[in-house]
Design a protein around this motif. Structure first.
Motif, short mmCIF file in Angstrom:
data_model
loop_
_atom_site.label_atom_id
_atom_site.label_comp_id
_atom_site.label_asym_id
_atom_site.label_seq_id
_atom_site.Cartn_x
_atom_site.Cartn_y
_atom_site.Cartn_z
N ARG A 118 12.60 7.03 0.52
CA ARG A 118 13.48 6.20 1.33
C ARG A 118 12.80 4.88 1.68
NH1 ARG A 118 14.27 11.44 2.51
NH2 ARG A 118 16.45 12.19 2.50
N LEU A 119 13.63 3.88 1.96
CA LEU A 119 13.10 2.56 2.29
C LEU A 119 12.13 2.64 3.46
CD1 LEU A 119 13.11 -0.50 1.80
CD2 LEU A 119 15.12 -0.66 3.30
N ALA A 120 12.45 3.46 4.46
CA ALA A 120 11.57 3.59 5.62
C ALA A 120 10.20 4.16 5.26
CB ALA A 120 12.24 4.49 6.67
N ASP A 121 10.11 4.84 4.11
CA ASP A 121 8.82 5.44 3.70
C ASP A 121 7.83 4.38 3.21
OD1 ASP A 121 9.85 7.98 4.22
OD2 ASP A 121 10.60 8.22 2.17
N VAL A 122 8.34 3.20 2.79
CA VAL A 122 7.45 2.20 2.17
C VAL A 122 7.54 0.85 2.89
CG1 VAL A 122 7.54 3.31 -0.10
CG2 VAL A 122 9.24 1.54 0.51
N SER A 123 8.06 0.86 4.09
CA SER A 123 8.25 -0.41 4.80
C SER A 123 8.03 -0.22 6.29
CB SER A 123 9.67 -0.95 4.56
OG SER A 123 10.63 -0.06 5.10
N ILE A 152 12.43 -0.79 -9.85
CA ILE A 152 12.87 0.28 -8.95
C ILE A 152 12.71 -0.11 -7.48
CG2 ILE A 152 10.66 1.52 -8.71
CD1 ILE A 152 12.30 4.11 -9.08
N VAL A 153 11.78 -1.03 -7.21
CA VAL A 153 11.59 -1.49 -5.82
C VAL A 153 12.82 -2.26 -5.36
CG1 VAL A 153 10.18 -2.90 -4.29
CG2 VAL A 153 9.08 -1.55 -6.09
N GLY A 154 13.37 -3.10 -6.22
CA GLY A 154 14.59 -3.82 -5.88
C GLY A 154 15.75 -2.88 -5.64
N ARG A 155 15.84 -1.81 -6.46
CA ARG A 155 16.90 -0.83 -6.26
C ARG A 155 16.74 -0.10 -4.94
NH1 ARG A 155 16.29 2.07 -10.65
NH2 ARG A 155 16.01 4.21 -9.88
N LEU A 156 15.49 0.19 -4.59
CA LEU A 156 15.22 0.85 -3.30
C LEU A 156 15.68 -0.04 -2.15
CD1 LEU A 156 13.92 3.02 -1.51
CD2 LEU A 156 11.73 1.85 -1.83
N GLN A 157 15.39 -1.34 -2.22
CA GLN A 157 15.79 -2.25 -1.16
C GLN A 157 17.31 -2.37 -1.08
OE1 GLN A 157 13.04 -5.49 -2.60
NE2 GLN A 157 12.62 -5.69 -0.41
N ARG A 158 17.96 -2.30 -2.21
CA ARG A 158 19.42 -2.43 -2.25
C ARG A 158 20.12 -1.16 -1.78
NH1 ARG A 158 19.65 -3.42 -7.13
NH2 ARG A 158 20.31 -1.38 -7.92
N ASP A 159 19.63 0.00 -2.27
CA ASP A 159 20.33 1.27 -2.02
C ASP A 159 19.80 2.06 -0.83
OD1 ASP A 159 21.80 0.59 -4.25
OD2 ASP A 159 20.63 1.85 -5.62
N GLY A 160 18.58 1.74 -0.41
CA GLY A 160 18.01 2.46 0.73
C GLY A 160 17.18 3.67 0.36
N GLU A 161 17.35 4.20 -0.87
CA GLU A 161 16.54 5.31 -1.34
C GLU A 161 16.63 5.41 -2.85
OE1 GLU A 161 18.27 8.64 0.74
OE2 GLU A 161 19.46 9.20 -1.03
N VAL A 162 15.60 5.98 -3.47
CA VAL A 162 15.58 6.22 -4.91
C VAL A 162 14.96 7.59 -5.16
CG1 VAL A 162 15.46 3.79 -5.59
CG2 VAL A 162 13.34 5.06 -5.15
N ASP A 218 0.83 -1.21 0.00
CA ASP A 218 0.00 0.00 0.00
C ASP A 218 0.86 1.26 0.00
OD1 ASP A 218 0.81 -0.73 2.64
OD2 ASP A 218 -0.66 0.65 3.49
N LEU A 219 2.01 1.19 0.68
CA LEU A 219 2.90 2.36 0.70
C LEU A 219 3.65 2.50 -0.62
CD1 LEU A 219 4.32 2.15 4.35
CD2 LEU A 219 2.49 3.62 3.47
N LEU A 220 3.96 1.38 -1.27
CA LEU A 220 4.54 1.46 -2.61
C LEU A 220 3.58 2.16 -3.56
CD1 LEU A 220 6.13 -2.10 -3.09
CD2 LEU A 220 7.35 0.04 -2.70
N ASP A 221 2.30 1.77 -3.49
CA ASP A 221 1.28 2.40 -4.35
C ASP A 221 1.19 3.90 -4.06
OD1 ASP A 221 0.76 -0.04 -5.49
OD2 ASP A 221 -1.02 -0.44 -4.27
N ARG A 222 1.24 4.24 -2.80
CA ARG A 222 1.10 5.65 -2.42
C ARG A 222 2.24 6.49 -3.01
NH1 ARG A 222 0.69 6.70 3.86
NH2 ARG A 222 -1.11 5.30 3.49
N HIS A 223 3.41 5.90 -3.11
CA HIS A 223 4.56 6.63 -3.64
C HIS A 223 4.80 6.36 -5.12
CE1 HIS A 223 6.17 8.32 0.13
NE2 HIS A 223 5.67 7.24 0.70
N GLY A 224 3.89 5.58 -5.74
CA GLY A 224 3.98 5.34 -7.17
C GLY A 224 5.16 4.48 -7.59
N LEU A 225 5.51 3.50 -6.77
CA LEU A 225 6.65 2.64 -7.06
C LEU A 225 6.21 1.24 -7.45
CD1 LEU A 225 9.12 3.55 -4.16
CD2 LEU A 225 8.95 4.58 -6.42
N SER A 226 6.84 0.69 -8.48
CA SER A 226 6.58 -0.69 -8.89
C SER A 226 7.72 -1.15 -9.78
CB SER A 226 5.25 -0.80 -9.63
OG SER A 226 5.28 -0.04 -10.83
N GLY A 227 7.82 -2.44 -9.98
CA GLY A 227 8.82 -2.99 -10.88
C GLY A 227 10.22 -2.96 -10.34
#
Length: 298
Positions: free
Chosen positions: A183-188, A165-175, A154-163
């Motif tokens: 930031r990762l904390a924004d969607v987790s 880029i989600v893996g990059r967010l998990q790896r790098d901590g922010e996109v 639900d937080l991914l949807d709120r920030h318009g993230l999919s595909g």
């Protein structure tokens, strides 16, 4: 579960032996006599073993060491294998390790345990030991995975993230998305790491409860039934009811009972005693049984 008997193996139960598969680690606990054959029957390769952890040096918990070490060498396991055991038994371990002549090419790194606390730290988490109350120096083990974060759709949807880029967010901590930094904390949300505890041959003591605290999977001896509680106290062992009490008070998710005295032939009674005080999952271990670590919460 490579073996689930106590001092004397039976027709159905081998001496002790337990392999924990934990990410890239394979922790072999208390290999008793016959463990090498049990590994074969269980379809476990010697290359799966990364650590050997002994609680103490009574025979049903260590007489499998010579065969296991020689098998690791025979199969030319390339990675280092770490051996954790009570420091007071260093001479015993070295005698077991070199019990007979063989071509030793194994990088076996002895790491004796002489106090409570962490004994190994890595990507897998933290492996710790605590002294128990038995007739010889005995340690229980606890493995704790690092805490992580669980992605919330639900937080991914709120920030318009999919595909991807989600893996990059998990790896790098922010996109950066459309000029916005997410930031990762924004969607987790925080996710507690999994916890495993291994407790053998002890009377009830503070260390038992400390090791079992919040364990997702607790493997614990239940040598006796309550009708023989006096014997359990005399020989410094636990009953099934005491194991159930530990699981209940410590918030354990799955309780695995093992190390059964040969005097009993009805495992249902062990389940009944533990389940009378613990409402979670109770498993009465059988040789070659596989017990999954419960899935992470969240």
């Amino acid at each position: 579960m490579l073996g689930t008997a106590s001092q004397v193996p039976t027709r159905r139960r081998n001496h002790n032996g337990y392999l924990l598969r934990w990410d890239g680690e394979g922790l072999l606990f208390d290999p008793g006599e016959g463990t090498q054959r049990q590994l074969t029957l269980a379809g476990v390769s010697a290359t799966d073993i990364t650590r050997i952890c002994l609680t103490h040096f009574h025979g049903d918990h260590c007489l499998g060491v010579p065969g296991v070490v020689q098998r690791l060498s025979l199969d030319r396991v390339a990675r280092p294998v770490h051996a954790h055991y009570p420091a007071s038994g260093t001479d015993h371990f070295r005698a077991l390790r070199h019990a007979c002549a063989f071509h030793d090419v194994l990088d076996l790194r002895e790491e004796p345990v002489d106090r409570d606390g962490p004994i190994a730290v890595g990507a897998f988490g933290t492996l710790s030991a605590r002294a128990l109350d038995h007739r010889v120096q005995t340690f229980g083990y606890r493995l704790v995975e690092p805490d992580g974060r669980s992605i919330r759709p639900d937080l991914l949807d709120r920030h318009g993230l999919s595909g991807p880029i989600v893996g990059r967010l998990q790896r790098d901590g922010e996109v950066v998305v459309d000029g916005r930094t997410v930031r990762l904390a924004d969607v987790s949300e925080p996710r507690r790491g999994q916890r495993f505890a291994f407790i053998m041959d002890t009377r009830l003591c503070d260390a038992v409860f400390a090791l079992a605290d919040g364990a997702d999977l607790l493997v614990i001896e239940s040598t006796f039934l309550s009708e023989d509680q006096a014997l359990a106290a005399e020989y410094r062992h636990l009953t099934a009811a005491q194991a159930g009490r530990v699981a209940a008070e410590c918030g354990v998710r799955t309780l695995v009972l093992t190390h059964f005295s040969q005097r009993y032939d009805d495992p249902v009674r062990f389940h009944a005693e533990a389940a009378a005080v613990f409402s979670g999952d109770v498993v009465v271990a059988e040789d070659l049984m596989r017990v999954p670590v419960p899935k992470r919460r969240g």
